[in-house]
Enzyme design. Structure first.
Site, PDB file in Angstrom:
ATOM      1  N   GLY A   3       3.174  -1.137   4.087  1.00  0.00           N
ATOM      2  CA  GLY A   3       3.272   0.284   3.754  1.00  0.00           C
ATOM      3  C   GLY A   3       4.704   0.644   3.409  1.00  0.00           C
ATOM      4  N   GLY A   4       5.423   1.204   4.383  1.00  0.00           N
ATOM      5  CA  GLY A   4       6.781   1.718   4.165  1.00  0.00           C
ATOM      6  C   GLY A   4       7.707   0.783   3.400  1.00  0.00           C
ATOM      7  CG  ASN A  48      -1.652   1.278   1.435  1.00  0.00           C
ATOM      8  OD1 ASN A  48      -1.716   2.104   0.522  1.00  0.00           O
ATOM      9  ND2 ASN A  48      -2.233   1.459   2.620  1.00  0.00           N
ATOM     10  CD1 TRP A  49       3.805   1.275  -2.760  1.00  0.00           C
ATOM     11  CD2 TRP A  49       3.457   2.210  -4.769  1.00  0.00           C
ATOM     12  NE1 TRP A  49       4.544   0.582  -3.676  1.00  0.00           N
ATOM     13  CE2 TRP A  49       4.357   1.131  -4.921  1.00  0.00           C
ATOM     14  CE3 TRP A  49       3.089   2.940  -5.903  1.00  0.00           C
ATOM     15  CZ2 TRP A  49       4.897   0.775  -6.161  1.00  0.00           C
ATOM     16  CZ3 TRP A  49       3.617   2.589  -7.130  1.00  0.00           C
ATOM     17  CH2 TRP A  49       4.505   1.518  -7.255  1.00  0.00           C
ATOM     18  CE  LYS A  50       0.237   3.220   4.819  1.00  0.00           C
ATOM     19  NZ  LYS A  50       0.460   3.275   6.254  1.00  0.00           N
ATOM     20  CG  HIS A  96      -5.433   2.159   5.449  1.00  0.00           C
ATOM     21  ND1 HIS A  96      -4.856   3.096   6.268  1.00  0.00           N
ATOM     22  CD2 HIS A  96      -4.492   1.200   5.252  1.00  0.00           C
ATOM     23  CE1 HIS A  96      -3.619   2.718   6.546  1.00  0.00           C
ATOM     24  NE2 HIS A  96      -3.375   1.571   5.940  1.00  0.00           N
ATOM     25  CB  SER A 145       5.906  -1.950  11.576  1.00  0.00           C
ATOM     26  OG  SER A 145       5.544  -0.616  11.871  1.00  0.00           O
TER      27      SER A 145
HETATM   28  P1  13P Z   1       3.528   0.339   7.476  1.00  0.00           P
HETATM   29  O1  13P Z   1       3.973  -0.966   6.889  1.00  0.00           O
HETATM   30  O2  13P Z   1       4.278   1.515   6.956  1.00  0.00           O
HETATM   31  O3  13P Z   1       3.455   0.283   8.978  1.00  0.00           O
HETATM   32  O4  13P Z   1       2.008   0.556   6.973  1.00  0.00           O
HETATM   33  C1  13P Z   1       1.091  -0.454   7.129  1.00  0.00           C
HETATM   34  C2  13P Z   1      -0.147  -0.097   6.413  1.00  0.00           C
HETATM   35  O5  13P Z   1      -0.862   0.815   6.798  1.00  0.00           O
HETATM   36  C3  13P Z   1      -0.493  -0.850   5.190  1.00  0.00           C
HETATM   37  O6  13P Z   1      -1.771  -0.571   4.755  1.00  0.00           O
END
Ligand code: 13P
Length: 253
Positions: free
Chosen positions: A234-235, A9-11, A95, A213
């Site tokens: 995410g990250g 999920n690249w946000k 989300h 994470s």
């Molecule tokens: P992180 O992996 O950056 O904690 O983000 C998780 C997330 O929100 C995936 O949708």
């Protein structure tokens, strides 16, 4: 047997150019990943580029949100029809950033889940408790409320198509991962609730992935847990190198 779903999920990261660079690098690093589902959810404006680059690569592409209406006076919103037109496969709904920054309610998310299923877009439904809710021992109450609302009026056949992402809010973007034990307990609870809402067949088939994470260093321990069917990352999905490492771990568990 549930197929692992490893998704990024690249946000609000990566425009069109960076999307192209990412996939060129990713496809240098991964091969023969048919045994698992690999997926990326870029921002809306990068979706056409992502779909184009993944057309022959069997990487699923998803949106990070959408509206529940098909068209009309809803300034700034995205219709499921627009996603279908782009050949998008899935859509992340509920989300925690949508719930907490943009105040999305269980009721709104429930409407979006129904719309996604109606249009044959796989809903990736996010659920999860805040730190305060966990400390107050309300984790199961919160998960139950979020799930009961999202699955309200959804048939067993449709329910099986949903992917649930357990994302404890306190583990998102904080570097604090849930231990495999904490995540495993939550996944077990979620599957048990699905069994109560439907039956054991739906509960056995539905995929429940963990998010919060996830990194190459902790992915194996999490993916080894029986009830964890993948990850929403995410990250660590922003770098093709670290995302590829997690995919390769997923192929071995
Ligand atoms: P992180 O992996 O950056 O904690 O983000 C998780 C997330 O929100 C995936 O949708």
């Amino acid at each position: 047997m549930r197929k692992l779903f490893i998704a990024g999920n690249w946000k609000m990261n990566k425009g069109i150019k960076e999307t192209g660079i990412f996939f060129n690098r990713l496809f240098e690093l991964i091969d023969n990943y048919d045994s698992i589902d690999v997926a990326i959810a870029p921002p809306f404006t990068s979706l056409p580029e992502a779909v184009k680059m993944c057309r022959e690569k069997k990487v699923l592409i998803g949106a990070q949100n959408m509206y529940f209406e098909e068209e009309g006076a809803f300034t700034g919103e995205i219709s499921p029809l627009f996603l279908k037109e782009l050949n998008v496969d899935f859509v992340i709904l509920g989300h925690s950033e949508r719930r907490h920054i943009f105040n999305e309610s269980n009721e709104l998310i429930s409407k979006k889940v129904k719309t996604a299923l109606k249009h044959d877009l796989t809903p990736v439904l996010c659920v999860g408790e805040t730190l305060k809710e966990r400390e107050d021992e309300k984790t199961e109450t919160v998960l139950k409320e979020q799930m009961d609302s999202a699955f309200n009026d959804i048939s067993p056949d449709d329910a099986k198509k949903v992917i649930i992402a357990y994302e404890p809010v306190w583990a998102i973007g904080t570097g604090k991962t849930a231990t495999p034990e904490i995540a495993g307990d939550a996944h077990f609870f979620i599957r048990k609730r699905i069994k109560e809402l439907y039956n054991s067949i739906v509960a056995e088939e539905i995929r429940i992935v963990y998010g919060g994470s996830v990194k190459p260093e902790n992915a194996k321990a999490l993916l080894d847990v029986k009830d964890i069917d993948g990850a929403l990352i995410g990250g660590a999905s922003l770098s093709a190198d670290s995302f590829a490492k997690i995919i390769n771990i997923g192929m071995e568990v």
